[in-house]
Motif scaffolding. Structure first.
Motif, PDB file in Angstrom:
ATOM      1  N   LEU B  23       0.838  -1.205   0.000  1.00 18.52           N
ATOM      2  CA  LEU B  23       0.000   0.000   0.000  1.00 18.52           C
ATOM      3  C   LEU B  23       0.869   1.249   0.000  1.00 18.52           C
ATOM      4  CD1 LEU B  23      -2.866  -0.915   2.518  1.00 18.52           C
ATOM      5  CD2 LEU B  23      -3.124  -0.481   0.082  1.00 18.52           C
ATOM      6  N   ARG B  24       1.904   1.236   0.815  1.00 17.03           N
ATOM      7  CA  ARG B  24       2.773   2.408   0.902  1.00 17.03           C
ATOM      8  C   ARG B  24       3.560   2.614  -0.392  1.00 17.03           C
ATOM      9  NH1 ARG B  24       1.200   1.949   5.838  1.00 17.03           N
ATOM     10  NH2 ARG B  24      -0.710   1.611   4.721  1.00 17.03           N
ATOM     11  N   MET B  26       2.513   2.146  -3.269  1.00 16.30           N
ATOM     12  CA  MET B  26       1.637   2.799  -4.244  1.00 16.30           C
ATOM     13  C   MET B  26       1.293   4.223  -3.829  1.00 16.30           C
ATOM     14  SD  MET B  26      -0.962  -0.154  -5.516  1.00 16.30           S
ATOM     15  CE  MET B  26      -1.683  -0.341  -3.872  1.00 16.30           C
ATOM     16  N   ASP B  27       1.562   4.527  -2.587  1.00 11.07           N
ATOM     17  CA  ASP B  27       1.173   5.825  -2.042  1.00 11.07           C
ATOM     18  C   ASP B  27       2.322   6.817  -2.219  1.00 11.07           C
ATOM     19  OD1 ASP B  27       0.204   7.936  -0.642  1.00 11.07           O
ATOM     20  OD2 ASP B  27      -0.228   6.844   1.196  1.00 11.07           O
ATOM     21  N   ARG B  28       2.560   7.197  -3.448  1.00 11.17           N
ATOM     22  CA  ARG B  28       3.615   8.165  -3.723  1.00 11.17           C
ATOM     23  C   ARG B  28       3.293   8.910  -5.023  1.00 11.17           C
ATOM     24  NH1 ARG B  28       8.808   5.060  -6.345  1.00 11.17           N
ATOM     25  NH2 ARG B  28       9.047   7.154  -7.177  1.00 11.17           N
ATOM     26  N   ALA B  29       4.022   9.965  -5.233  1.00  9.40           N
ATOM     27  CA  ALA B  29       3.781  10.797  -6.401  1.00  9.40           C
ATOM     28  C   ALA B  29       4.090  10.031  -7.691  1.00  9.40           C
ATOM     29  CB  ALA B  29       4.636  12.058  -6.334  1.00  9.40           C
ATOM     30  N   GLN B  30       3.444  10.434  -8.752  1.00  8.11           N
ATOM     31  CA  GLN B  30       3.723   9.877 -10.066  1.00  8.11           C
ATOM     32  C   GLN B  30       5.136  10.241 -10.515  1.00  8.11           C
ATOM     33  OE1 GLN B  30       1.063   8.002 -11.923  1.00  8.11           O
ATOM     34  NE2 GLN B  30       0.849   7.976  -9.733  1.00  8.11           N
ATOM     35  N   ILE B  31       5.719   9.396 -11.341  1.00  3.44           N
ATOM     36  CA  ILE B  31       6.968   9.778 -12.002  1.00  3.44           C
ATOM     37  C   ILE B  31       6.799   9.538 -13.500  1.00  3.44           C
ATOM     38  CG2 ILE B  31       8.404   9.262  -9.993  1.00  3.44           C
ATOM     39  CD1 ILE B  31       9.353   6.724 -11.459  1.00  3.44           C
ATOM     40  N   THR B 250       1.401   3.735 -10.747  1.00  2.62           N
ATOM     41  CA  THR B 250       1.085   3.432  -9.342  1.00  2.62           C
ATOM     42  C   THR B 250       0.964   1.934  -9.120  1.00  2.62           C
ATOM     43  OG1 THR B 250       0.027   5.562  -8.973  1.00  2.62           O
ATOM     44  CG2 THR B 250      -0.725   3.727  -7.602  1.00  2.62           C
TER      45      THR B 250
ATOM     46  N   ARG C   7       9.862  18.277  -3.840  1.00  6.05           N
ATOM     47  CA  ARG C   7       8.770  17.762  -4.641  1.00  6.05           C
ATOM     48  C   ARG C   7       9.053  18.012  -6.111  1.00  6.05           C
ATOM     49  NH1 ARG C   7       4.343  14.740  -2.970  1.00  6.05           N
ATOM     50  NH2 ARG C   7       2.706  14.924  -4.527  1.00  6.05           N
ATOM     51  N   GLN C   8       8.997  16.972  -6.934  1.00  3.30           N
ATOM     52  CA  GLN C   8       9.172  17.198  -8.360  1.00  3.30           C
ATOM     53  C   GLN C   8       8.007  18.025  -8.905  1.00  3.30           C
ATOM     54  OE1 GLN C   8       8.919  14.001 -11.595  1.00  3.30           O
ATOM     55  NE2 GLN C   8      11.094  14.451 -11.510  1.00  3.30           N
ATOM     56  N   PHE C  10       5.794  18.195 -11.546  1.00  3.37           N
ATOM     57  CA  PHE C  10       5.421  17.146 -12.498  1.00  3.37           C
ATOM     58  C   PHE C  10       4.432  17.718 -13.506  1.00  3.37           C
ATOM     59  CE2 PHE C  10       3.209  13.126 -13.648  1.00  3.37           C
ATOM     60  CZ  PHE C  10       4.318  12.410 -14.061  1.00  3.37           C
ATOM     61  N   THR C  16      -1.104  12.758 -14.051  1.00  2.00           N
ATOM     62  CA  THR C  16      -0.922  14.081 -13.478  1.00  2.00           C
ATOM     63  C   THR C  16      -0.675  13.946 -11.981  1.00  2.00           C
ATOM     64  OG1 THR C  16      -3.296  14.277 -13.129  1.00  2.00           O
ATOM     65  CG2 THR C  16      -2.432  15.076 -15.224  1.00  2.00           C
ATOM     66  N   LEU C  23      -4.402   9.819  -2.885  1.00  9.82           N
ATOM     67  CA  LEU C  23      -3.434   8.755  -2.569  1.00  9.82           C
ATOM     68  C   LEU C  23      -3.802   8.097  -1.237  1.00  9.82           C
ATOM     69  CD1 LEU C  23      -0.011  10.340  -3.594  1.00  9.82           C
ATOM     70  CD2 LEU C  23      -1.099   8.348  -4.647  1.00  9.82           C
ATOM     71  N   ARG C  24      -4.134   8.906  -0.278  1.00 10.38           N
ATOM     72  CA  ARG C  24      -4.454   8.368   1.051  1.00 10.38           C
ATOM     73  C   ARG C  24      -5.755   7.569   1.021  1.00 10.38           C
ATOM     74  NH1 ARG C  24      -0.494  11.524   2.242  1.00 10.38           N
ATOM     75  NH2 ARG C  24       0.231  10.534   0.363  1.00 10.38           N
ATOM     76  N   ASP C  27      -4.990   4.250   0.070  1.00 10.76           N
ATOM     77  CA  ASP C  27      -4.036   3.588   0.963  1.00 10.76           C
ATOM     78  C   ASP C  27      -4.782   3.069   2.195  1.00 10.76           C
ATOM     79  OD1 ASP C  27      -1.933   2.777   2.494  1.00 10.76           O
ATOM     80  OD2 ASP C  27      -0.820   4.663   2.397  1.00 10.76           O
ATOM     81  N   PRO C 203      -4.486   7.627 -10.405  1.00  5.45           N
ATOM     82  CA  PRO C 203      -3.544   6.818 -11.181  1.00  5.45           C
ATOM     83  C   PRO C 203      -4.235   6.221 -12.404  1.00  5.45           C
ATOM     84  CG  PRO C 203      -3.680   6.045  -8.895  1.00  5.45           C
ATOM     85  CD  PRO C 203      -4.800   7.015  -9.104  1.00  5.45           C
TER      86      PRO C 203
ATOM     87  N   GLU D  20       7.822  12.728   1.046  1.00  2.31           N
ATOM     88  CA  GLU D  20       6.974  11.526   0.970  1.00  2.31           C
ATOM     89  C   GLU D  20       7.611  10.333   1.670  1.00  2.31           C
ATOM     90  OE1 GLU D  20       6.299  10.665  -3.260  1.00  2.31           O
ATOM     91  OE2 GLU D  20       4.178  10.821  -2.758  1.00  2.31           O
ATOM     92  N   ARG D  24       5.828   8.349   4.668  1.00  6.29           N
ATOM     93  CA  ARG D  24       5.475   6.938   4.470  1.00  6.29           C
ATOM     94  C   ARG D  24       6.188   6.045   5.485  1.00  6.29           C
ATOM     95  NH1 ARG D  24       3.385   9.015   0.193  1.00  6.29           N
ATOM     96  NH2 ARG D  24       2.791  10.515   1.765  1.00  6.29           N
TER      97      ARG D  24
END
Lengths: 413, 413, 413, 413
Positions: B23-24, B26-31, B250, C7-8, C10, C16, C23-24, C27, C203, D20, D24
């Motif tokens: 779960l964690r 997936m719990d992050r910003a997109q890249i 994600t 923070r990137q 993005f 996006t 996200l939470r 989660d 996502p 993040e 996390r």
């Protein structure tokens, strides 16, 4: 068995299981702590804390562990050399007493055998003898986490009243608050100490003192040096309006969510839930105690805690081996005996974010661990716990019979 | 009992418990999905998926649920009007068969009573009769999630070999992969279908087809219209190099973490853990079946699934009432019977991120729910499960005796 | 400069930025997808999606990326050999057209130079010539993400009406929905395709088709083979009541939160916000285009997208070098040119969870990257963007003057 | 402009942006704090903290905010009535001084105008006059967060040395540690105080004292009452082996991750990054100060902080109005003036998890806010910042020219 897979059954008496909602509430970006949003969050926390403490008075929040609030409780109402009467209960009453000594206070301890609750008559007698009121405060641990023995705060209050003694009444409710009844105002407690990591279902990091008007008055003349804990720096009138330095934004977010959850479930329901899960544990433990098995440390049934049950091993058996097996084979974390009790007892926490299935899993694992280790014990503790929970479920159940038989399997069976 | 407090015991056969780590992850910003970092993550997933499928061939990942991979498996290797031989096992084999029909294929079903595994002899006989090789593919659900019946993929392969039939061999391993042995290459399976939400301990969202060289060859001439599922758009040579549109960043993050956890535990240990927890469940269920209690749906012991156990209620008793009580009083989520089995059976999932304590909590709760509902059953299922787990812990345990008695309680006791 | 710290920024046009709240929301532990709680969550999503699509008709949700919904849109309303008229716009219109071909459909393309919007007159003329109504559907990408060119869906509808042609009207609104106006019912669009990873701030993993009554009617007779995408399996009457297999619990949790956030901000405010941030970007880009600098790909001002601005490099300069510098020195992620546009253009996404400060940071970094790379450009783009944002802030601002001067610094200054 | 959408630009000088990864890391279940896993985590934190403090001595961790560590620093080395020489710098030096008084100590303040750094000569002179060494300790705030003025710790040490005075040297490095150089051992500092919520990129909740051997020696004879802060209860030899009560598991998880990130980036790179972002801010602010615009509070260029820049408004203009506009129109959070500085100054934090794009977004927004509010200022601050960042990127950049022109757009252009 792979011990690190699946959710650990975390039967600690603090820290306790932190609900997903609380963890997620803390998992967010910082916000300006001077903003209206944050200040409202903080105000709501203060109001809700009052409900949980059952007090009309201020509940002061510190960025500190519970031991910090211990020091706050003492430092604000005493002057060097004051005598504190310590009602002994176990490891934590001794440690708190040591904190008093560190602050330059004198302490006198009313001893117990650590297995029975404080004796109100003994306290009354001691206070009656203190005719010149040398004793500045009575210090009591409500629920002794190291042994699972509960003291009766109302009876202690009554004993103080009977003795007509003006001592301040300081209570450590760290492992009882939000688990079973803490009623600061009814008990006329002067300082009630709590921490975030037990019934409040939070991480360690915040602690609290509920403070009576009498305590605040005492703080005006108390000369024990203090700054961080000093109520005079934190209170405006009867309400906390200040934190030292940067406010603990993340922890307050978590506290707010936890207090919302407490409000949603309701204190009465929370107390009932803890009582049922504790009783299930005690039913199991009582069966285990047969055949010279481990004994519940708290000898008196009415002094057994609804948040933790400590079990004393038969001679020659190592409690930490039971803990090791429970952990390695069942992924159950039981708590150790503290200090001199290490290896002699293990403790089953049953506080906070817990339900019947979790409790049964822990108890069944515990019974299996006793079997594996080869400790003598009475079999069927788990069944006693189940029977009790079935009866507790009570009249709500209904027999579910249905008339039709539509399943292909039924037909082919 | 407050049912919403504490961690729910989630005994579903999919979706399953998602570990915190996944779960964690997936719990992050997109890249940027074109970045080296992401492309490396994706490559590692592909490699690790190969190990889990036990294949040297490509495992293709789709943004879709498992049913999407069902369609992919069929659409890529067939042409309209092709005949598919469906080895019936239960609800999911029927549903997959329906998917084949939706794609314009003909299906023929080898029937069972849903309680026994597929009969290799029956299959062999049918294939032998298909002298002109009209049958394009044999379709088999490895583990029938609706009933807890397992089919023997190796025996089915052997039957196809004995019949000398060139049909493609399509296997749905959705609820077996990463739980018990799936060996794509040893079985010479042509397409193996899986989903993310079972043994892979992920949310629904990704699904997979392992594809043999023979399957890829078949896809060159297959004329069933397809774009999203089309291997030709996704593969370069034998390796997936393309996704349709935006890559599922994600979900891939989560998959990567889950595959790391699988690697850390090791497939053999994972299979052993599932087997032990399943066997504990079966031991309990076997006791419950006494006194005209609920019966394990899978009649043949060797066909009982290591990931789900379905229990058939005695006549006149509603499985959903047992589920309701388990949920309301113990916070245990059991799975319902599907379609025509609704109310007739309940299912205990025991797959994925699970340990002994969780299993025991669920089984004890289940037994208590049977008692509350008033269903006839044999008592002591939980004890049979515990006894089994104690024996499974086996030689690892040691008697923990200690010599000294240093505890204050000991002394005062 | 350490590029991985902070923070990137993005600036992708999909996926996006996913808000913390979304996200939470994803989660958390799985819940039973047959539970009332989950079914209510799903129903609310469906209702809220209708508001976002501005339709009274069903919006169907798939576990798939947006390309899956492309296939769904085509497969449900066509039969093999049907002719689809593709209104070309760029990379994505070509790719969607390729999907149609994969499904066995014929396509005919109305060409553009990729830099101007679709010409309604050209479409009208072509439809008028189709006197026997061979053209089954018109396929249009509303916002071409590869170029930042927007097509005018209402004008295309008007052209179809003027031609009196009964073709179905299929719109890809993947990178416009919830960013600028999509009005399915007003446009009498028959299928509107969307994905989760753009304006919905989620996502990749879910995609959607809004479907008109006419589209549903067409689906009854459409013979393109399909199962996973088949509306007949998913709809009861006009409403989606079914998912294939396990429901995507985690993704639905996220979608629900995202739709709540959209409702809280309000579509009109969301559109305004996107327009302002896009206009700030265009103001900057217009200045940069001076001195033979990079040109906005969309030549016609009214066809410039509010969600992505693509910039065409001067001859001899590599767009990917600008992207590399922006990433390495400023931690700004810009999107590359797709396929043949790789290296020729870079794209600045300005969609989803974005505000003025984020946009200014990206634009300032972008301008600095042009300087570092040595690309010819007009200086002061950032100032044009700031000036525009100041004017957009408009009448809301007030001059903040205060009378007193109480600060120690003031006094000592 | 919707202010609550998108990531807030959080330019606070503490708490700061929490990465993040750190959030996390704290977002997980509790574990037994007596376990080997946790104890290893804790040990690693202690070792890594030593590297960050640049000390061979112990760094003690408290569950408390930075003000708690202030008290710890004082309480452990003093006795009631001891004289502390306070090197004034601003709000925080005054507050710390007040803490000393709360503990029963005497204080004497070396005054400044809050805009210039402490004068080593003035200190030397005062210490020389203290011939009987009445002054027990010199107390210095390294980086005064309220004004953005930095004191030179090495020069202060040199002044003490020149005076030959044995006073203890207490440094508050709360807003400098892990941002610019703190070198405890080189400065022969006796106690260095820090908090978790600044350069350590954590929430409020942990604070620290680095303690020299001389400080530990002093603590043996110090009689200020103390328990919670008492090093004697926490240290075994020179190393912290104890926490009070339950260990702060969650916060330690976060700290460990933050220290890992610091190690990965490297202190030198971290210092360089802070310096570059601070210099960009100062370049912008210097331009803004033209035309009677806001002035940088720190008058001396070499005393300007690399973690926070405070700007003093022209007479008659309200700093909080600039903050309000920055927040409402650009979602940028600037910090207010504290106490008497409220409304007179605003502060731009540039510490912790920050990059060039974030900084540029904040500076551009800030300049736009000045424009909107109508404050006199020099235009083009943002450009000066960009120019500086371009030059800082320096030789790393390369001109990216490419030869071929393969894009369809290029061809059609």
């Amino acid at each position: 068995m792979g011990v690190n897979r699946g959710r650990q059954s975390f039967q600690h008496p603090g820290p306790t299981n932190i609900p997903e909602r609380v963890l997620r509430a803390m998992d967010r970006a910082q916000i300006d702590y001077t903003s209206v949003e944050f200040q409202n969050t903080l105000s709501e926390c203060q109001e809700k804390l009052g409900h949980v403490f059952k007090t009309e008075h201020a509940v002061i929040t510190y960025a500190a562990s519970g031991h910090g609030a211990w020091e706050a409780a003492l430092a604000n109402v005493t002057s060097p050399g004051d005598l504190i009467l310590v009602v002994q209960s176990g490891f934590f009453s001794e440690k708190w007493s040591g904190f008093a000594e560190g602050l330059g206070l004198k302490t006198e301890t009313l001893e117990t055998d650590w297995r029975t609750a404080a004796d109100p008559a003994q306290l009354e007698e001691r206070l009656r003898r203190d005719t010149d009121h040398t004793i500045k405060a009575v210090m009591l641990v409500h629920n002794e986490t190291s042994t699972g023995v509960v003291n009766d705060c109302a009876e202690i209050r009554a004993a103080m009243d009977r003795a007509g003694h003006p001592a301040l009444y300081l209570i450590d409710a760290i492992s009882s608050l939000a688990c079973f009844d803490v009623n600061m105002d009814e008990w006329r407690a002067d300082v009630v100490v709590a921490g975030s990591q037990k019934g409040l279902m939070m991480p360690v990091g915040l602690s609290f003192t509920g403070v009576s008007a009498k305590a605040i008055e005492a703080s005006q003349n108390a000369t024990t040096p203090r700054s961080y804990w000093d109520w005079r720096r934190l209170l405006t009138g009867m309400r906390q309006t200040s934190f030292h330095g940067t406010q603990p934004v993340t922890l307050i977010f978590g506290l707010h969510e936890a207090l919302m959850m407490i409000e949603e479930e309701g204190l009465d329901q929370i107390f009932k839930r803890h009582n049922i899960l504790a009783e299930a544990t005690r039913r199991a433990a009582t069966i285990w105690s047969e055949n010279d098995g481990p004994q519940i440390v708290a000898t008196n049934i009415k002094s057994r805690s609804d948040t933790v049950t400590a079990l004393l091993m038969p001679d020659g058996y190592d409690a930490d081996e039971v803990r090791r097996i429970a952990l390695e084979h069942f992924n159950v974390c039981l708590a150790p005996g503290l200090a001199g009790l290490k290896g002699r007892i293990f403790r089953i926490g049953h506080m906070g974010d817990l339900n019947a299935s979790m409790m049964l899993g822990a108890l069944a694992s515990c019974e299996a661990a006793l079997e594996i280790v080869g400790v003598p014990y009475g079999k069927g503790g788990i069944n006693a716990a189940m029977t009790y929970l079935v009866s507790a479920a009570g009249a709500e159940a209904s027999l579910g019979s249905i008339d039709e038989s539509v399943s292909p399997i039924r037909k082919s069976a």
